[in-house]
Design an enzyme around this catalytic site. Sequence first.
Site, short mmCIF file in Angstrom:
data_model
loop_
_atom_site.label_atom_id
_atom_site.label_comp_id
_atom_site.label_asym_id
_atom_site.label_seq_id
_atom_site.Cartn_x
_atom_site.Cartn_y
_atom_site.Cartn_z
N LYS A 128 -3.82 16.74 -7.35
CA LYS A 128 -3.08 16.40 -8.50
C LYS A 128 -2.50 17.78 -8.85
CE LYS A 128 -4.05 12.44 -9.79
NZ LYS A 128 -2.83 11.45 -9.86
N THR A 152 -10.09 4.13 -18.65
CA THR A 152 -9.50 2.91 -17.56
C THR A 152 -10.50 2.84 -16.62
OG1 THR A 152 -8.56 4.46 -16.03
CG2 THR A 152 -7.13 3.95 -17.89
N TYR A 205 -9.66 15.43 -5.50
CA TYR A 205 -8.92 14.89 -6.48
C TYR A 205 -7.95 16.17 -7.25
CZ TYR A 205 -7.63 12.29 -10.57
OH TYR A 205 -6.60 11.60 -11.79
N ASP A 214 0.77 -1.22 0.11
CA ASP A 214 -0.14 0.00 0.02
C ASP A 214 1.13 1.29 0.02
OD1 ASP A 214 -1.44 2.26 0.65
OD2 ASP A 214 -2.70 1.10 2.03
P1 NDP Z 1 -6.80 2.70 -12.14
O1 NDP Z 1 -7.88 2.96 -11.01
O2 NDP Z 1 -7.34 1.63 -13.27
O3 NDP Z 1 -5.49 1.91 -11.45
C1 NDP Z 1 -5.12 2.50 -10.40
C2 NDP Z 1 -3.84 1.64 -9.74
O4 NDP Z 1 -3.28 2.29 -8.68
C3 NDP Z 1 -4.20 0.11 -9.85
O5 NDP Z 1 -2.96 -0.79 -10.24
C4 NDP Z 1 -4.08 -0.14 -8.12
O6 NDP Z 1 -3.79 -1.09 -7.92
C5 NDP Z 1 -3.16 1.09 -7.68
N1 NDP Z 1 -3.43 1.39 -6.50
C6 NDP Z 1 -4.44 2.26 -5.95
N2 NDP Z 1 -4.51 2.46 -4.63
C7 NDP Z 1 -3.08 2.04 -4.33
C8 NDP Z 1 -2.34 1.88 -3.06
N3 NDP Z 1 -2.91 2.41 -1.77
N4 NDP Z 1 -1.52 1.19 -2.89
C9 NDP Z 1 -0.82 0.66 -4.10
N5 NDP Z 1 -1.44 0.60 -5.21
C10 NDP Z 1 -2.47 1.33 -5.29
O7 NDP Z 1 -6.33 3.99 -12.33
P2 NDP Z 1 -5.68 4.78 -13.91
O8 NDP Z 1 -4.87 3.89 -14.70
O9 NDP Z 1 -7.13 5.44 -14.63
O10 NDP Z 1 -4.99 5.95 -13.36
C11 NDP Z 1 -3.67 5.72 -12.83
C12 NDP Z 1 -3.19 7.32 -12.59
O11 NDP Z 1 -3.35 8.19 -13.65
C13 NDP Z 1 -3.78 7.78 -11.32
O12 NDP Z 1 -2.91 8.61 -10.45
C14 NDP Z 1 -4.94 8.76 -12.05
O13 NDP Z 1 -5.11 9.83 -11.00
C15 NDP Z 1 -4.15 9.24 -13.27
N6 NDP Z 1 -4.98 9.63 -14.20
C16 NDP Z 1 -5.81 9.02 -14.69
C17 NDP Z 1 -6.91 9.61 -15.76
C18 NDP Z 1 -8.11 8.81 -16.30
O14 NDP Z 1 -8.59 9.39 -17.21
N7 NDP Z 1 -7.92 7.46 -16.23
C19 NDP Z 1 -6.70 11.03 -16.23
C20 NDP Z 1 -5.51 11.68 -15.56
C21 NDP Z 1 -4.79 11.21 -14.52
P3 NDP Z 1 -4.49 -2.17 -6.67
O15 NDP Z 1 -5.86 -1.82 -6.50
O16 NDP Z 1 -4.22 -3.37 -6.98
O17 NDP Z 1 -3.71 -1.66 -5.25
#
Ligand code: NDP
Length: 255
Positions: free
Chosen positions: A166, A197, A162, A68
């Site tokens: 950011k 995503t 959020y 985490d």
């Molecule tokens: P997803 O929700 O698809 O994936 C999030 C990832 O973060 C997962 O691999 C999850 O794995 C991991 N995660 C979440 N919380 C924790 C934690 N406490 N510890 C370790 N791992 C964690 O997100 P996206 O791919 O859409 O987004 C990725 C990044 O891009 C984020 O920072 C998001 O804010 C940013 N972003 C996304 C956009 C979008 O439109 N999708 C636009 C702009 C920015 P697990 O749950 O297994 O821990």
Amino acid sequence: MSIFDKFSLHGKIAVVTGGNRSIGKAIAVGFAEAGAAVAIVARDETRNDETVAELRKLGVKATAVRADVSERADIANMVETVTRELGPIDVLVNNAGIGFHADALTMTDEEWQRVFAINLDAVWKVSQIVGQQMAARGTGSIINIGSISGLIVNRPQWHSPYGISKAAVHHLTKSLAAEWASKGIRVNAIAPGYVKTEIANTEYEDYRHYWRDEVPMQRYATPDEIAPIALMLASDASSFITGSILVADGGYTLW
Ligand code: NDP
């Protein structure tokens, strides 16, 4: 050395938080294709294992650490494990993040703190712990995944923490870039627009007017459009870039 060699990550060790799905996974796969040994850091062990198997099929060393990212002890253990199994970390991508919609008038302190614990505090903690190792070696590239939400206020949904988190990630990026430039560490961020995503899967259709039709390029991004940007920032291709917030939004923030 050809121009393509500058994008190579051969001999490099990369860590991608949240690397088991969506944007993080696309970056992990991209780095592996560029020759890096890759460690992914996330909590879901089934997805971690599946992703590591895919990375190894690309012919590189890969490992997953269940952690985490908001927990300092987990991060310290992650750095120790990655260093032991792959080697010292050259590239860190702070990608793990969460988001949900909530009105500012009724949001609880717990909801506020949950967003900041993962989107901001974790980026700080992981950067600090990995940064200590990078500073000792005099080399490293850190890439933070920010967002257009840190540049503008999204609509029609409300999710003020959020965007605030950011915006803070963008300034954290600039602060650490300035402080650590003399230590050989570059720190940059990517600010994506809407990338389809799991983070807000159903909402892409609910809000398609605002999230897609009003974008100059009239579409969402896919995670594999973010990965090459991360590769440029990770590699020598961006050897003179630090403190930049690279916007990849199909033109969303133009109007
Ligand atoms: P997803 O929700 O698809 O994936 C999030 C990832 O973060 C997962 O691999 C999850 O794995 C991991 N995660 C979440 N919380 C924790 C934690 N406490 N510890 C370790 N791992 C964690 O997100 P996206 O791919 O859409 O987004 C990725 C990044 O891009 C984020 O920072 C998001 O804010 C940013 N972003 C996304 C956009 C979008 O439109 N999708 C636009 C702009 C920015 P697990 O749950 O297994 O821990």
